[in-house]
Design a protein around this motif. Sequence first.
Motif, PDB file in Angstrom:
ATOM      1  N   PRO A  10      -9.134  14.972   0.523  1.00  8.29           N
ATOM      2  CA  PRO A  10      -8.904  13.666   1.149  1.00  8.29           C
ATOM      3  C   PRO A  10      -8.229  12.720   0.159  1.00  8.29           C
ATOM      4  CG  PRO A  10     -11.161  14.408   1.520  1.00  8.29           C
ATOM      5  CD  PRO A  10     -10.545  15.352   0.531  1.00  8.29           C
ATOM      6  N   SER A  11      -7.337  11.899   0.661  1.00  8.27           N
ATOM      7  CA  SER A  11      -6.632  10.949  -0.184  1.00  8.27           C
ATOM      8  C   SER A  11      -7.635  10.065  -0.932  1.00  8.27           C
ATOM      9  CB  SER A  11      -5.711  10.088   0.681  1.00  8.27           C
ATOM     10  OG  SER A  11      -4.925   9.269  -0.142  1.00  8.27           O
ATOM     11  N   GLY A  12      -7.362   9.851  -2.210  1.00  5.87           N
ATOM     12  CA  GLY A  12      -8.235   9.002  -3.012  1.00  5.87           C
ATOM     13  C   GLY A  12      -9.342   9.753  -3.735  1.00  5.87           C
ATOM     14  N   GLN A  13      -9.415  11.059  -3.571  1.00  4.82           N
ATOM     15  CA  GLN A  13     -10.482  11.847  -4.189  1.00  4.82           C
ATOM     16  C   GLN A  13     -10.017  12.618  -5.426  1.00  4.82           C
ATOM     17  OE1 GLN A  13     -13.812  11.952  -3.193  1.00  4.82           O
ATOM     18  NE2 GLN A  13     -13.110  10.168  -2.037  1.00  4.82           N
ATOM     19  N   LYS A  14      -8.825  12.299  -5.928  1.00  2.00           N
ATOM     20  CA  LYS A  14      -8.248  13.020  -7.064  1.00  2.00           C
ATOM     21  C   LYS A  14      -9.161  12.956  -8.294  1.00  2.00           C
ATOM     22  CE  LYS A  14      -3.772  13.200  -9.381  1.00  2.00           C
ATOM     23  NZ  LYS A  14      -2.462  12.551  -9.462  1.00  2.00           N
ATOM     24  N   GLU A  15      -9.677  11.785  -8.608  1.00  2.00           N
ATOM     25  CA  GLU A  15     -10.546  11.618  -9.777  1.00  2.00           C
ATOM     26  C   GLU A  15     -11.822  12.448  -9.618  1.00  2.00           C
ATOM     27  OE1 GLU A  15     -11.508  10.464 -13.504  1.00  2.00           O
ATOM     28  OE2 GLU A  15      -9.643  10.002 -12.479  1.00  2.00           O
ATOM     29  N   ARG A  16     -12.385  12.446  -8.424  1.00  2.00           N
ATOM     30  CA  ARG A  16     -13.589  13.251  -8.154  1.00  2.00           C
ATOM     31  C   ARG A  16     -13.295  14.737  -8.366  1.00  2.00           C
ATOM     32  NH1 ARG A  16     -16.168  14.141  -2.285  1.00  2.00           N
ATOM     33  NH2 ARG A  16     -17.817  15.564  -2.890  1.00  2.00           N
ATOM     34  N   LEU A  17     -12.124  15.188  -7.916  1.00  2.00           N
ATOM     35  CA  LEU A  17     -11.744  16.584  -8.110  1.00  2.00           C
ATOM     36  C   LEU A  17     -11.652  16.915  -9.590  1.00  2.00           C
ATOM     37  CD1 LEU A  17     -10.733  19.332  -6.961  1.00  2.00           C
ATOM     38  CD2 LEU A  17      -8.435  18.427  -7.313  1.00  2.00           C
ATOM     39  N   TYR A  18     -10.997  16.058 -10.387  1.00  2.00           N
ATOM     40  CA  TYR A  18     -10.851  16.336 -11.815  1.00  2.00           C
ATOM     41  C   TYR A  18     -12.205  16.338 -12.522  1.00  2.00           C
ATOM     42  CZ  TYR A  18      -5.793  16.237 -11.469  1.00  2.00           C
ATOM     43  OH  TYR A  18      -4.489  16.522 -11.140  1.00  2.00           O
ATOM     44  N   LEU A  19     -13.122  15.495 -12.089  1.00  2.00           N
ATOM     45  CA  LEU A  19     -14.467  15.497 -12.677  1.00  2.00           C
ATOM     46  C   LEU A  19     -15.216  16.796 -12.354  1.00  2.00           C
ATOM     47  CD1 LEU A  19     -15.599  11.816 -12.029  1.00  2.00           C
ATOM     48  CD2 LEU A  19     -15.052  12.870 -14.238  1.00  2.00           C
ATOM     49  N   MET A  20     -14.937  17.358 -11.176  1.00  2.00           N
ATOM     50  CA  MET A  20     -15.639  18.574 -10.737  1.00  2.00           C
ATOM     51  C   MET A  20     -14.831  19.842 -10.996  1.00  2.00           C
ATOM     52  SD  MET A  20     -17.489  17.329  -7.259  1.00  2.00           S
ATOM     53  CE  MET A  20     -18.568  18.739  -7.285  1.00  2.00           C
ATOM     54  N   GLU A  21     -13.704  19.729 -11.689  1.00  2.00           N
ATOM     55  CA  GLU A  21     -12.831  20.896 -11.871  1.00  2.00           C
ATOM     56  C   GLU A  21     -13.518  22.102 -12.518  1.00  2.00           C
ATOM     57  OE1 GLU A  21      -8.314  22.158 -13.101  1.00  2.00           O
ATOM     58  OE2 GLU A  21      -8.999  20.144 -13.604  1.00  2.00           O
ATOM     59  N   PRO A  80       0.832  -1.201   0.000  1.00  2.00           N
ATOM     60  CA  PRO A  80       0.000   0.000   0.000  1.00  2.00           C
ATOM     61  C   PRO A  80       0.867   1.252   0.000  1.00  2.00           C
ATOM     62  CG  PRO A  80       0.019  -1.007   2.167  1.00  2.00           C
ATOM     63  CD  PRO A  80       0.759  -1.936   1.242  1.00  2.00           C
ATOM     64  N   GLU A  81       0.337   2.304  -0.614  1.00  9.02           N
ATOM     65  CA  GLU A  81       1.039   3.587  -0.651  1.00  9.02           C
ATOM     66  C   GLU A  81       0.977   4.215   0.736  1.00  9.02           C
ATOM     67  OE1 GLU A  81       0.224   7.816  -2.753  1.00  9.02           O
ATOM     68  OE2 GLU A  81       0.046   6.040  -4.015  1.00  9.02           O
ATOM     69  N   PRO A  82       2.091   4.751   1.240  1.00 11.77           N
ATOM     70  CA  PRO A  82       2.060   5.360   2.566  1.00 11.77           C
ATOM     71  C   PRO A  82       1.128   6.565   2.590  1.00 11.77           C
ATOM     72  CG  PRO A  82       4.164   5.782   1.487  1.00 11.77           C
ATOM     73  CD  PRO A  82       3.390   4.846   0.611  1.00 11.77           C
ATOM     74  N   ALA A  83       0.430   6.719   3.692  1.00  8.41           N
ATOM     75  CA  ALA A  83      -0.506   7.832   3.841  1.00  8.41           C
ATOM     76  C   ALA A  83       0.251   9.131   4.043  1.00  8.41           C
ATOM     77  CB  ALA A  83      -1.429   7.574   5.026  1.00  8.41           C
ATOM     78  N   ARG A  84      -0.267  10.200   3.444  1.00  5.11           N
ATOM     79  CA  ARG A  84       0.297  11.532   3.644  1.00  5.11           C
ATOM     80  C   ARG A  84      -0.596  12.252   4.636  1.00  5.11           C
ATOM     81  NH1 ARG A  84      -0.038  12.890  -2.478  1.00  5.11           N
ATOM     82  NH2 ARG A  84       0.167  10.734  -3.039  1.00  5.11           N
ATOM     83  N   SER A  85      -0.041  12.644   5.746  1.00  4.79           N
ATOM     84  CA  SER A  85      -0.867  13.303   6.747  1.00  4.79           C
ATOM     85  C   SER A  85      -0.541  14.784   6.818  1.00  4.79           C
ATOM     86  CB  SER A  85      -0.695  12.657   8.118  1.00  4.79           C
ATOM     87  OG  SER A  85       0.623  12.841   8.562  1.00  4.79           O
ATOM     88  N   ALA A 108      -7.329  14.166  13.634  1.00  3.94           N
ATOM     89  CA  ALA A 108      -7.708  12.921  12.979  1.00  3.94           C
ATOM     90  C   ALA A 108      -6.547  12.359  12.163  1.00  3.94           C
ATOM     91  CB  ALA A 108      -8.914  13.145  12.078  1.00  3.94           C
ATOM     92  N   ALA A 109      -5.579  13.193  11.797  1.00  8.62           N
ATOM     93  CA  ALA A 109      -4.412  12.801  11.003  1.00  8.62           C
ATOM     94  C   ALA A 109      -4.833  11.999   9.773  1.00  8.62           C
ATOM     95  CB  ALA A 109      -3.404  12.032  11.856  1.00  8.62           C
ATOM     96  N   GLN A 110      -5.854  12.500   9.075  1.00  7.92           N
ATOM     97  CA  GLN A 110      -6.329  11.839   7.868  1.00  7.92           C
ATOM     98  C   GLN A 110      -5.309  12.004   6.748  1.00  7.92           C
ATOM     99  OE1 GLN A 110     -10.014  13.791   7.045  1.00  7.92           O
ATOM    100  NE2 GLN A 110     -11.152  12.557   8.499  1.00  7.92           N
ATOM    101  N   ALA A 111      -5.282  11.053   5.843  1.00  9.66           N
ATOM    102  CA  ALA A 111      -4.401  11.145   4.680  1.00  9.66           C
ATOM    103  C   ALA A 111      -4.958  12.192   3.731  1.00  9.66           C
ATOM    104  CB  ALA A 111      -4.312   9.788   3.997  1.00  9.66           C
ATOM    105  N   ARG A 112      -4.078  13.008   3.189  1.00 10.86           N
ATOM    106  CA  ARG A 112      -4.464  14.104   2.294  1.00 10.86           C
ATOM    107  C   ARG A 112      -3.630  14.055   1.034  1.00 10.86           C
ATOM    108  NH1 ARG A 112      -9.143  15.790   4.172  1.00 10.86           N
ATOM    109  NH2 ARG A 112      -9.076  16.350   6.341  1.00 10.86           N
ATOM    110  N   ASP A 113      -4.217  14.536  -0.052  1.00  5.02           N
ATOM    111  CA  ASP A 113      -3.502  14.746  -1.299  1.00  5.02           C
ATOM    112  C   ASP A 113      -3.525  16.232  -1.599  1.00  5.02           C
ATOM    113  OD1 ASP A 113      -2.948  12.048  -1.795  1.00  5.02           O
ATOM    114  OD2 ASP A 113      -4.798  11.759  -2.935  1.00  5.02           O
ATOM    115  N   TYR A 114      -2.454  16.717  -2.211  1.00  8.07           N
ATOM    116  CA  TYR A 114      -2.349  18.114  -2.595  1.00  8.07           C
ATOM    117  C   TYR A 114      -2.277  18.159  -4.112  1.00  8.07           C
ATOM    118  CZ  TYR A 114      -1.418  18.453   2.316  1.00  8.07           C
ATOM    119  OH  TYR A 114      -1.538  18.358   3.674  1.00  8.07           O
ATOM    120  N   ILE A 115      -3.262  18.799  -4.725  1.00  8.34           N
ATOM    121  CA  ILE A 115      -3.402  18.802  -6.173  1.00  8.34           C
ATOM    122  C   ILE A 115      -3.284  20.221  -6.704  1.00  8.34           C
ATOM    123  CG2 ILE A 115      -4.894  18.172  -8.119  1.00  8.34           C
ATOM    124  CD1 ILE A 115      -4.101  15.782  -6.326  1.00  8.34           C
TER     125      ILE A 115
END
Length: 163
Positions: free
Chosen positions: A90-101, A42-47, A54-61
């Motif tokens: 939130p991590s894993g939401q990249k595709e959703r962001l691109y659809l809503m860009e 698994p890919e390491p989580a980015r916090s 909550a230290a949720q994993a995040r992506d920066y786009i």
Amino acid sequence: MLKMLIPLLLLAIGMGAGIGGGLYLRPDPPADETAPTPSAEPEPARSVGAHDSAAQARDYIKLNNQFIVPVVEGEKVMSLVVLTLGVEIPSGQKERLYLMEPKVRDVFLQELFAHANRGGFRGAFTSARNLDDLRSSLREAAQYALGDLISDILIIDIVRQDN
């Protein structure tokens, strides 16, 4: 008449360059999810850090294209502000962001124009307080329009070209 055409010409050139650069630098489409992955690890989580309880994993786009905002005084364009923005999701939401860009860009442009009309890009527009106000208003607008998709705004580049 010529003085009014120059800012419009600069705006058109800037938009064309931004769109062309965005298309050229567009990320590759996601791989087919049914295809085998080269690594089963698994890919390491980015916090976010210690301040996020909550230290949720995040992506920066980084958003694909720049934002170009005219600063108008009276009936004249006095300057152009060019911004490159990124978002925290939130991590894993990249595709959703691109659809809503397109919606994201529309919401951000509305808020950037409002910020310009409030005088936010005049004077010391890069002061910490001014940039914090801009980030906050962009974040609130995004959360109002898009719910929990965007949790923070990153101002990657900001430039003002005075006429």
